[in-house]
Scaffold this active site. Structure first.
Site, short mmCIF file in Angstrom:
data_model
loop_
_atom_site.label_atom_id
_atom_site.label_comp_id
_atom_site.label_asym_id
_atom_site.label_seq_id
_atom_site.Cartn_x
_atom_site.Cartn_y
_atom_site.Cartn_z
N SER A 246 0.86 -1.19 0.00
CA SER A 246 0.00 0.00 0.00
C SER A 246 0.90 1.24 0.00
CB SER A 246 -0.85 -0.01 1.27
OG SER A 246 -1.55 1.21 1.43
N TYR B 176 -1.97 -0.74 10.82
CA TYR B 176 -2.04 -1.07 9.38
C TYR B 176 -0.75 -0.63 8.69
CZ TYR B 176 -3.89 -1.29 4.57
OH TYR B 176 -4.10 -1.56 3.23
#
Ligand code: NDP
Length: 242
Positions: free
Chosen positions: A133, A146
């Protein structure tokens, strides 16, 4: 010539499902992995084995890979895509949520690497595509655990790429910005979800990446000649600032 087997984790929705459709359209047999078998089967793709496997279950993942390879021959690529994003403030978040993110996003991804890497090294051919990501390169509010899990994906992928280079096996890191999928839906903090949706609507005019945009990048990276390794693709909506 018959195209080789491609394995995709997290193929029951979003980026994984779109990637499955693209690889299938390019003529590849597939092994699709996720927990929701009905969603995998609903894709109704030809030459496609669908297996309900939780990627935290290493033995089940290894068994599914062996089953698919017995049918379609050796896998030439793994798209290590399954992941969860549970946003929260660390002083409020239930530790179960950050444990789950590390168990799936990091250890589950390593289970995928483990299941494929021996055969690829032996054949001196193959591609591991790890979906990280933009949150694997920089920080965002409410993303601590995350971000930690995705920085881990970036770090381990680059180190793995170096390790596998002498074996002619490629490692590709895909780092998308915001994509319209089911991902945010698992966050339990309603205020954080509202803020995230407002960020997409107000700062980006509601135009984020589609799952198909990311699938296109994944398939393009794979389709380069084996001697060309696209080490990393960072892609985001043009309107995304951070
Ligand atoms: P989705 O929620 O739509 O898809 C996630 C997929 O992962 C589902 O198929 C889900 O299937 C699967 N999955 C989750 N946990 C497990 C598990 N334990 N075992 C097997 N499969 C599992 O989200 P996206 O398509 O957006 O996410 C795909 C990847 O892209 C993730 O790694 C995510 O972090 C990354 N990403 C997404 C971005 C975004 O904005 N959407 C941005 C940057 C990266 P099931 O529930 O059926 O098991």
């Amino acid at each position: 010539m018959n195209k080789p087997l491609i394995i995709i984790t997290g193929a029951s929705s979003g980026i994984g499902a779109a990637t499955a459709q693209r690889f299938s359209a390019a003529g590849h047999p597939l092994l699709l992995i996720a927990r929701r078998l009905d969603r995998l089967e609903a894709l109704a793709l030809p030459d496609c084995l669908c297996r309900a496997v939780d990627i935290r279950d290493r033995a089940a993942l290894v068994a599914a890979v062996a089953e698919a390879e017995a049918v379609y021959g050796p896998a030439d690529a793994l798209v290590n895509n399954a992941g969860v994003m549970l946003l929260g403030q660390m002083h409020e978040q239930d530790p179960e949520q950050w444990e789950r993110m590390f168990d799936i996003n990091v250890k589950g991804l390593l289970n995928g690497v483990h299941a494929l890497i021996g055969g690829m090294v032996e054949r001196r051919h193959g591609t591991l595509i790890n979906v990280s990501s933009v949150a694997g390169r920089k920080t965002f509010p409410n993303h601590v655990a995350y971000v930690g899990s995705k920085f881990a994906v970036h770090g381990l992928s680059e180190n793995l790429r170096e390790e596998l280079a002498p074996h002619n096996v490629r490692v590709v890191t895909i780092a998308p910005g915001a994509v319209e999928t089911e991902l945010l839906g698992h966050t339990t903090d309603e205020g954080i979800k509202r803020d995230y949706e407002a960020w997409k609507a107000n700062d980006m005019g509601g135009v984020v990446l589609s799952a198909e945009d990311v699938a296109g990048a994944i398939v393009w990276a794979y389709q380069q000649p084996q001697q060309v390794c696209i080490r990393e693709i960072v892609l985001a909506a043009t309107a995304q600032q951070p």
